[in-house]
Every structure is written in structure tokens, then in C-alpha cells.
Write an enzyme that holds these catalytic residues in place. Structure first.
Site, PDB file in Angstrom:
ATOM      1  N   ASP A  10      -8.678   2.084  -6.449  1.00 45.09           N
ATOM      2  CA  ASP A  10      -8.036   3.019  -5.528  1.00 45.09           C
ATOM      3  C   ASP A  10      -9.047   4.111  -5.143  1.00 45.09           C
ATOM      4  OD1 ASP A  10      -6.239   4.517  -4.112  1.00 45.09           O
ATOM      5  OD2 ASP A  10      -4.714   4.574  -5.695  1.00 45.09           O
ATOM      6  N   ASP A 100      -6.983   1.690   1.391  1.00 46.33           N
ATOM      7  CA  ASP A 100      -7.798   2.285   0.326  1.00 46.33           C
ATOM      8  C   ASP A 100      -7.458   1.783  -1.082  1.00 46.33           C
ATOM      9  OD1 ASP A 100      -5.348   3.436   0.028  1.00 46.33           O
ATOM     10  OD2 ASP A 100      -6.033   5.514   0.111  1.00 46.33           O
ATOM     11  N   GLU A 101      -6.809   0.631  -1.173  1.00 45.00           N
ATOM     12  CA  GLU A 101      -6.277   0.241  -2.470  1.00 45.00           C
ATOM     13  C   GLU A 101      -6.141  -1.280  -2.588  1.00 45.00           C
ATOM     14  OE1 GLU A 101      -2.000   1.138  -4.553  1.00 45.00           O
ATOM     15  OE2 GLU A 101      -2.512   2.122  -2.696  1.00 45.00           O
TER      16      GLU A 101
END
Length: 401
Positions: A10, A100-101
Site C-alpha cells: 500500500d 495505490d494498493e
DNA sequence: TCTGGGGTCCTAGGACCC
DNA sequence: TCTGGGGTCCTAGGACCC
């Protein structure tokens, strides 16, 4: 018990980190991305009490020295792609969750790249060195535990939850740490005296189900007890594509609403075509000044990727909502396309005014549609051209090729 | 805390079919 | 003609996530 082989990676304060990476003057400073509301805040800003979705004016009141930058979605998208390349280089199976993860499965790779904790450490080094971004990684036996672990390790951290110490890690956490527990569910559970994940794990299923429903009860009991059988698997295809736009309160004329709707349809239909998909369900959503919401949907008898067809459906939905719109203060409209299908069969619609009258007008219109399709997609793509009776929706085959 | 812009999943009721 | 159960699709709303 199986080993901890799932990574949850993350990126930290992603948008703000990209800004700090690209502009050295922003490093070490509180940075706010987003001019209207806060879309992202750097850790320096978070430390001062600034959070995502906060009103920009309030944020500046708290922290007048913060640097405010406009979002640069293209830069974030590019940074995300670079990081995902490192993900795919690290693990055979990557499940993207958002920009983003992602989850990575790294089991059985000891002889190639090391143990999961070693792989996680290498991943963090590579993302910093090659993409210039800090990233936190959680390592655990299940997806949920890995996700909670990465959150607990932030910022710029690495946390491994050993299989034998899962309850010790999980049970003291507040129930909001459980996936699917938001404001409403927190209120219901607190009313029952349930505050921590451990409280949930010790609850009776019957009591939980009475408060939040069978399916949520099972889901929460599983997570709280460390049961999460979902494997890391590449994402299924997206199920809907949409766009929305909020505007300041105040009355909107019909034509203003219509032109905004047309712009949203144009954007979503373009994205639909770029993705090579077609939709069958067209829906609109409305938000009003009092923050109440409404939605309307219409399912077409055929998939389409055509702006005009979608816009016609959207206009009908707005017409059906006219009274509501006139009564209340409209503050947001959205358009969403669902029931997505592979665009290998797409229907184009060409409306005819009035009923067929035997003048040959309708077959001329059909020929025109056939020409349109051929000019867009080339010869040989047309399976069938039909006329549909709008009243009955029954296709009447009129040309086969 | 007075609210962006993307999404996902679940539930409940009604229409419709067998 | 009435009644029933099961299944699918659609619509609307709500909760939640990043």
C-alpha cells in the site's frame, strides 16, 4: 496451518508522495492535494489533523503553511503503472485493488527470491529506488490480516503477522478495522457492547445476525476469527463505468442539467469504447441539497457503446425524475453504465420517426446504419441488421450477412 | 466533518416465466 | 379458475471502500 505468504502493498499518502517526489521544495512539508476538498494529505499534513475529504478551507485554517497543489491524475496513473510493474516482477499472482494498493501471493518462492518477509523487504527497497515512492507492506496468512498489517505498519513500514500470533494482533483492534464495518455497523455493534475485533470473535452468531443480517454476521465472524479463504487472484473485469459531477447549491435550469448530463455521457461512453466494452444498463444518480440521494436505471434490450443511444436513455431517466429535481435542490448528478459485456456484439440504434409506412424510408435508414458500422469497423463485421419495434422491443430480422 | 470522484456488494420487492 | 413454489431479471436504495 499454512505459512504467511500473502503481501498487501500500500503506497503511503500516494498522491502527496508523488508531488513530493516530483518537487523537492515540497519534501518535508505539509502537502495538500486538491483545491476544493482534500484528496490526499502528506504525512506532515496528517500529523496536523488534515485528512482526506476534508474541506480545503478548513484544512488551511488548521495549517496555513501547507502547500496546496492541484491533482495531476496522469502523473499518479503513470506512477502507479511503474509500481505495478515491480509488483508483477516480484510475484506470479498480483491482485490490484486500486491505484495505490495490491495483494501479492509469494508462497513457494523460497529458493528463487527468499521468504515472504525477505521478498517484502526487497519490494519496498525497489519501489523506493525505482519509483521514488515510500510503500508499506503487510505479510500474513490471509488477505485480511495482510491488509490490517500494512495499515498498522504505516508509514513506510513492514509488518509480518506470524500465523501463531494472529489473535494477539487482531483482537485488540477496534471493530472499524474489519472490512465492511463503517459508521452504521459500528453504531449497531457498539449498542450491543461490541467494541473490539475480539468482542466480535466471541459473539454469538445469532445475536450478531439479528443486528446486522446473516451474511454480514458470517462475514465479520470469519474475519475476526482469522478465517479468510479468498485466494489472491487477478481482478475480474470491471463491472461498471461511471462519472459524476457535483456543483454548488442553487437552482439549475433544465438545459444546464442536460448539458452537464451530456458531458458526463460523452466521457463515460468514450471510456467504455476505449475499454472495448458495451453496456446494457444505464443509470443516473442524483444528490440533493439535503444530501438525500436517488437513482434511476434502465436496461436496454441490447448492449451498446454508442453515445447517442446512451444519451437518449439518460434523458429519459432525467425526464422521469423531473418532479423530484424541481422540488429539491440538485447538487450532484452522475451517470453510470453497468451490465458490461464484451463489445464483440454491439448494437447501433437509428430511431425512425413514426411507423413504417411502406415508403421504403425504413430500409434506407437501415442501409445508412449498415454503412455507418462498416465505415467504423470495416467490412465483414455485421452479423445481422434488424429493425426493432420500439413499442414491443421485438427484433424483426431484415438483413443477414 | 457539512461531503470528491471513482467503484463494489447486498437487500428487498415486483414482474414474469415455468 | 385458483394456488403454489422456484428461478431469473430488473429497479431502487443503502452501506462501505479507496
Amino acid at each position: 496451518m499454512s505459512a504467511a505468504s500473502i503481501l498487501h502493498a500500500d503506497l503511503d499518502a500516494f498522491y502527496a508522495s508523488v508531488e513530493q517526489r516530483d518537487d523537492p521544495a515540497l519534501r518535508g512539508r505539509p502537502v495538500i492535494v486538491g483545491t476544493g476538498v482534500v484528496l490526499a494529505a502528506s504525512y506532515e499534513a496528517k500529523a496536523l489533523g488534515i485528512y482526506t475529504t476534508m474541506n480545503g478551507r478548513d484544512a488551511l485554517r488548521i495549517c496555513p503553511e501547507a502547500a496546496v497543489v492541484a491533482p495531476r491524475m496522469e502523473a499518479y496513473s503513470k506512477a502507479s503503472k511503474a509500481v505495478y510493474e515491480i509488483f508483477h516482477d516480484t510475484a506470479p499472482v498480483v491482485e490490484g485493488i486500486s491505484i495505490d494498493e495490491a495483494f501479492l501471493e509469494v508462497g513457494g518462492m523460497e529458493h528463487i527470491s527468499g521468504t515472504p518477509p525477505q521478498i517484502a523487504a526487497t519490494l519496498r527497497e525497489r519501489v523506493l529506488a525505482e519509483a521514488g515512492l515510500p510503500i508499506s507492506v503487510g505479510v500474513a496468512r490471509t488477505k485480511f490480516l495482510a491488509k490490517v498489517a500494512s495499515g498498522a505498519s504505516k508509514p513506510d513500514g513492514l509488518l509480518v503477522v506470524e500465523p501463531g500470533r494472529e489473535s494477539e494482533f487482531l483482537h485488540p483492534l477496534p471493530i472499524q478495522a474489519l472490512w465492511g464495518v463503517g459508521k452504521v455497523t459500528t453504531g449497531k455493534l457498539n449498542d450491543m457492547g461490541i467494541r473490539t475485533v475480539g468482542d466480535v470473535a466471541r459473539s454469538s452468531r445469532v445475536r450478531l445476525a439479528a443486528a446486522i443480517g446473516e451474511s454480514s454476521a458470517d462475514h465479520l465472524l470469519d474475519l475476526a476469527s482469522g478465517r479468510d479463504p479468498r485466494p489472491v487472484s487477478p481482478r475480474e473485469r470491471r463491472k461498471s463505468i461511471g462519472a459524476q459531477s457535483a456543483f454548488p447549491r442553487g437552482s439549475r435550469s433544465e438545459s444546464e442539467v442536460d448539458s452537464l448530463a451530456a458531458a458526463l455521457v460523452d466521457r463515460t461512453a468514450r471510456r467504455l469504447r476505449e475499454a472495448g466494452r458495451a453496456c446494457r444498463t444505464v443509470s443516473i444518480s442524483l444528490r440533493f441539497g439535503d444530501f438525500s440521494r436517488a437513482s434511476r436505471a434502465h436496461t436496454l434490450p441490447f448492449p451498446t457503446d454508442q453515445t447517442e443511444t446512451i444519451l437518449a436513455a439518460v434523458r429519459e431517466l432525467f425526464d422521469a425524475s423531473r418532479e423530484e429535481i424541481e422540488e429539491k435542490d440538485l447538487s450532484l448528478i452522475g451517470v453510470s453504465l453497468g451490465n458490461l459485456e464484451q463489445a464483440d456484439t454491439v448494437q447501433m440504434e437509428l430511431p425512425l420517426a413514426g411507423k413504417p409506412d411502406g415508403s421504403g424510408r425504413e430500409s434506407a435508414a437501415l442501409d445508412q446504419a449498415v454503412d455507418d458500422v462498416r465505415s467504423r469497423f470495416g467490412e465483414g463485421v455485421i452479423k445481422r441488421a434488424s429493425m426493432i419495434d420500439a413499442d414491443q422491443g421485438v427484433p424483426v430480422p431484415t438483413l443477414e450477412d
